[in-house]
Write an enzyme that holds these catalytic residues in place. Structure first.
Site, short mmCIF file in Angstrom:
data_model
loop_
_atom_site.label_atom_id
_atom_site.label_comp_id
_atom_site.label_asym_id
_atom_site.label_seq_id
_atom_site.Cartn_x
_atom_site.Cartn_y
_atom_site.Cartn_z
CB CYS A 7 45.58 22.87 94.97
SG CYS A 7 45.91 21.56 96.16
CB CYS A 59 41.72 19.74 95.84
SG CYS A 59 42.00 21.49 96.21
CB CYS A 115 45.18 23.95 99.23
SG CYS A 115 43.67 23.93 98.24
CB CYS A 170 42.48 19.77 99.73
SG CYS A 170 44.16 20.19 99.20
CB CYS A 198 58.39 30.82 99.75
SG CYS A 198 59.83 29.88 99.29
#
Ligand SMILES: [Zn+2]
Length: 164
Positions: A80, A83, A128, A131, A151
């Site tokens: 991510c 984070c 995510c 976060c 996607c």
């Protein structure tokens, strides 16, 4: 047909579609987890580029074929960009032809989807799990073994080559 009648028919159909969507949502929606990583809006602005902020914090979408990660085929992991939570392995990346990095499975504890997979599954937002950053969407037209297509916006990801 008068325009007034046309209007009533159109808004009636829209209302019915809205009611169906709400019912579906009520059945499938799970409560969002409490995010482990949180920041103020000002902090997110400082941490992310404007384009990353637009996607991760405002649910935007990058232009297809714009991300260098779309053609990233080396072994490694995708994290991510907000984070550094590990999200996807290169082992589950595939060329979907859509112009966005695509995966058929996230890593354990990588992502959160707002709706569960089921018959009649149409697509769900992918965030995510650490976060809550918006990553993209998941659809049910992916390859085996899962049949899912995550996607994902490349701007929401960072890539580290190495063990997948
Ligand atoms: Zn994150």
């Amino acid at each position: 047909m008068t325009s007034r009648r046309k209007f009533l028919l159109t808004s009636g159909a829209a209302l019915m579609a809205g009611a169906a969507a709400l019912k579906w949502r009520a059945v499938h929606a799970a409560p969002a987890p409490a995010w482990e990583v949180t920041h103020t809006d000002a902090e997110w602005h400082a941490l992310l580029s404007p384009a990353q902020y637009e996607i991760l914090r405002r649910g935007g979408t990058e232009r297809p074929f714009s991300s260098p990660l779309y053609k990233e085929h080396r072994a490694g992991k995708f994290f991510c960009a907000g984070c550094q939570n590990p999200l996807f392995s290169s082992a589950t990346k595939f060329d979907s032809g859509t112009g966005w990095p695509s995966f058929w499975k996230p890593l354990e504890r990588g992502v959160y989807t707002s709706r569960t997979t089921s018959l009649g599954f149409r697509g769900a937002e992918v965030q995510c799990r650490r976060c809550g950053g918006h990553l993209g969407d998941v659809f049910d037209d992916g390859p085996e073994p899962t049949g899912l297509r995550y996607c994902i916006d490349g701007l929401a990801l960072t890539f580290t080559p190495g063990a997948a």
